[in-house]
Design a protein around this motif. Structure first.
Motif, PDB file in Angstrom:
ATOM      1  N   THR A  31      -2.642 -20.582  21.252  1.00 25.18           N
ATOM      2  CA  THR A  31      -3.666 -19.615  21.658  1.00 25.18           C
ATOM      3  C   THR A  31      -4.731 -19.464  20.581  1.00 25.18           C
ATOM      4  N   VAL A  32      -4.311 -19.359  19.343  1.00 28.58           N
ATOM      5  CA  VAL A  32      -5.263 -19.235  18.230  1.00 28.58           C
ATOM      6  C   VAL A  32      -6.113 -20.494  18.133  1.00 28.58           C
ATOM      7  N   CYS A  33      -5.497 -21.664  18.258  1.00 21.82           N
ATOM      8  CA  CYS A  33      -6.263 -22.923  18.216  1.00 21.82           C
ATOM      9  C   CYS A  33      -7.269 -23.000  19.355  1.00 21.82           C
ATOM     10  N   ALA A  34      -6.833 -22.666  20.557  1.00 22.95           N
ATOM     11  CA  ALA A  34      -7.733 -22.734  21.713  1.00 22.95           C
ATOM     12  C   ALA A  34      -8.904 -21.772  21.564  1.00 22.95           C
ATOM     13  N   THR A  35      -8.654 -20.601  20.993  1.00 22.80           N
ATOM     14  CA  THR A  35      -9.685 -19.577  20.863  1.00 22.80           C
ATOM     15  C   THR A  35     -10.619 -19.827  19.678  1.00 22.80           C
ATOM     16  N   HIS A  36     -10.043 -20.112  18.533  1.00 21.50           N
ATOM     17  CA  HIS A  36     -10.832 -20.177  17.301  1.00 21.50           C
ATOM     18  C   HIS A  36     -11.104 -21.596  16.784  1.00 21.50           C
ATOM     19  N   PHE A  37     -10.277 -22.557  17.172  1.00 21.57           N
ATOM     20  CA  PHE A  37     -10.415 -23.928  16.689  1.00 21.57           C
ATOM     21  C   PHE A  37     -10.276 -24.920  17.851  1.00 21.57           C
ATOM     22  N   PRO A  38     -11.184 -24.849  18.838  1.00 22.36           N
ATOM     23  CA  PRO A  38     -11.013 -25.658  20.051  1.00 22.36           C
ATOM     24  C   PRO A  38     -10.972 -27.168  19.798  1.00 22.36           C
ATOM     25  N   LYS A  39     -11.589 -27.650  18.740  1.00 20.50           N
ATOM     26  CA  LYS A  39     -11.531 -29.090  18.456  1.00 20.50           C
ATOM     27  C   LYS A  39     -10.136 -29.520  17.985  1.00 20.50           C
ATOM     28  N   LEU A  40      -9.392 -28.588  17.402  1.00 21.91           N
ATOM     29  CA  LEU A  40      -8.037 -28.895  16.945  1.00 21.91           C
ATOM     30  C   LEU A  40      -6.997 -28.746  18.052  1.00 21.91           C
ATOM     31  N   TYR A  41      -7.331 -27.988  19.086  1.00 17.48           N
ATOM     32  CA  TYR A  41      -6.355 -27.672  20.127  1.00 17.48           C
ATOM     33  C   TYR A  41      -5.680 -28.909  20.718  1.00 17.48           C
ATOM     34  N   PRO A  42      -6.419 -29.955  21.151  1.00 19.59           N
ATOM     35  CA  PRO A  42      -5.722 -31.119  21.715  1.00 19.59           C
ATOM     36  C   PRO A  42      -4.774 -31.786  20.722  1.00 19.59           C
ATOM     37  N   LYS A  43      -5.141 -31.789  19.454  1.00 16.79           N
ATOM     38  CA  LYS A  43      -4.294 -32.416  18.431  1.00 16.79           C
ATOM     39  C   LYS A  43      -3.006 -31.625  18.237  1.00 16.79           C
ATOM     40  N   VAL A  44      -3.144 -30.323  18.109  1.00 16.36           N
ATOM     41  CA  VAL A  44      -1.964 -29.476  17.915  1.00 16.36           C
ATOM     42  C   VAL A  44      -1.071 -29.530  19.156  1.00 16.36           C
ATOM     43  N   LEU A  45      -1.683 -29.514  20.336  1.00 19.58           N
ATOM     44  CA  LEU A  45      -0.913 -29.601  21.576  1.00 19.58           C
ATOM     45  C   LEU A  45      -0.146 -30.913  21.656  1.00 19.58           C
ATOM     46  N   LEU A  46      -0.809 -32.020  21.300  1.00 21.34           N
ATOM     47  CA  LEU A  46      -0.143 -33.321  21.334  1.00 21.34           C
ATOM     48  C   LEU A  46       1.038 -33.350  20.362  1.00 21.34           C
ATOM     49  N   LEU A  47       0.833 -32.869  19.159  1.00 19.63           N
ATOM     50  CA  LEU A  47       1.924 -32.836  18.183  1.00 19.63           C
ATOM     51  C   LEU A  47       3.080 -31.966  18.678  1.00 19.63           C
ATOM     52  N   ALA A  48       2.750 -30.823  19.277  1.00 20.99           N
ATOM     53  CA  ALA A  48       3.783 -29.898  19.724  1.00 20.99           C
ATOM     54  C   ALA A  48       4.545 -30.411  20.942  1.00 20.99           C
ATOM     55  N   ARG A  49       3.856 -31.042  21.870  1.00 21.21           N
ATOM     56  CA  ARG A  49       4.479 -31.441  23.137  1.00 21.21           C
ATOM     57  C   ARG A  49       5.153 -32.810  23.103  1.00 21.21           C
ATOM     58  N   THR A  50       4.789 -33.652  22.136  1.00 21.70           N
ATOM     59  CA  THR A  50       5.367 -34.997  22.122  1.00 21.70           C
ATOM     60  C   THR A  50       6.415 -35.190  21.039  1.00 21.70           C
ATOM     61  N   GLY A  51       6.317 -34.445  19.952  1.00 25.40           N
ATOM     62  CA  GLY A  51       7.267 -34.609  18.865  1.00 25.40           C
ATOM     63  C   GLY A  51       6.998 -35.834  18.004  1.00 25.40           C
ATOM     64  N   VAL A  52       5.820 -36.459  18.140  1.00 25.19           N
ATOM     65  CA  VAL A  52       5.526 -37.613  17.281  1.00 25.19           C
ATOM     66  C   VAL A  52       5.384 -37.143  15.848  1.00 25.19           C
ATOM     67  N   ARG A  53       5.684 -38.028  14.919  1.00 25.19           N
ATOM     68  CA  ARG A  53       5.529 -37.718  13.504  1.00 25.19           C
ATOM     69  C   ARG A  53       4.037 -37.677  13.166  1.00 25.19           C
ATOM     70  N   VAL A  54       3.678 -36.993  12.099  1.00 24.57           N
ATOM     71  CA  VAL A  54       2.276 -36.852  11.727  1.00 24.57           C
ATOM     72  C   VAL A  54       1.644 -38.220  11.465  1.00 24.57           C
ATOM     73  N   GLY A  55       2.333 -39.102  10.761  1.00 26.46           N
ATOM     74  CA  GLY A  55       1.801 -40.437  10.504  1.00 26.46           C
ATOM     75  C   GLY A  55       1.598 -41.238  11.782  1.00 26.46           C
ATOM     76  N   GLU A  56       2.490 -41.058  12.756  1.00 31.72           N
ATOM     77  CA  GLU A  56       2.332 -41.722  14.050  1.00 31.72           C
ATOM     78  C   GLU A  56       1.130 -41.150  14.786  1.00 31.72           C
ATOM     79  N   PHE A  57       0.954 -39.835  14.694  1.00 26.82           N
ATOM     80  CA  PHE A  57      -0.194 -39.189  15.329  1.00 26.82           C
ATOM     81  C   PHE A  57      -1.503 -39.721  14.745  1.00 26.82           C
ATOM     82  N   VAL A  58      -1.571 -39.806  13.431  1.00 24.44           N
ATOM     83  CA  VAL A  58      -2.788 -40.279  12.763  1.00 24.44           C
ATOM     84  C   VAL A  58      -3.115 -41.705  13.201  1.00 24.44           C
ATOM     85  N   ALA A  59      -2.098 -42.511  13.461  1.00 24.71           N
ATOM     86  CA  ALA A  59      -2.299 -43.911  13.828  1.00 24.71           C
ATOM     87  C   ALA A  59      -2.571 -44.123  15.313  1.00 24.71           C
TER      88      ALA A  59
END
Length: 116
Positions: A31-59
């Motif tokens: 909610t905070v990401c969607a409201t205050h940091f909308p550009k980060l929201y898809p990234k945080v959602l992807l990390l939260a919903r998929t469980g990929v590691r940060v290095g995998e996400f970056v790649a």
């Protein structure tokens, strides 16, 4: 045991225990990401919903996202400034939730990329 002096020290068991966010904490973060940091929201959602590691996400690349199959394919990892294979050495398929699928579809459209 003299071997204990040459072996690397292990971390404290309590420090190595993962403490995932509760549902409420995750919802608050999204909610905070969607409201205050909308550009980060898809990234945080992807990390939260998929469980990929940060290095995998970056790649990840758009070519790793298959909207027809509603999945993404983890093929590589970013580690120490370079692309490498995943930790297991094998790629894997990760299914997308309906909400994450919708967010990625909209993001891909906004980026001007073809959406199948």
């Amino acid at each position: 045991n003299p071997a204990l002096r040459i072996l690397p020290k292990t971390r404290d068991d309590k420090a190595s225990v993962a403490r995932p966010l509760t549902r409420e904490q995750l919802q608050q973060l999204l909610t905070v990401c969607a409201t205050h940091f909308p550009k980060l929201y898809p990234k945080v959602l992807l990390l939260a919903r998929t469980g990929v590691r940060v290095g995998e996400f970056v790649a990840l690349q758009w070519g790793d996202v298959d909207l027809e199959q509603r999945a993404l394919f983890v093929k590589r990892n970013w580690h120490r400034g370079q692309f490498q294979t995943t930790k297991s050495g094998k790629g894997r398929r990760v299914d997308l939730s309906k909400h994450l699928f919708d967010v990625l579809t909209q993001l891909k459209r906004l980026a001007g990329l073809d959406v199948e």
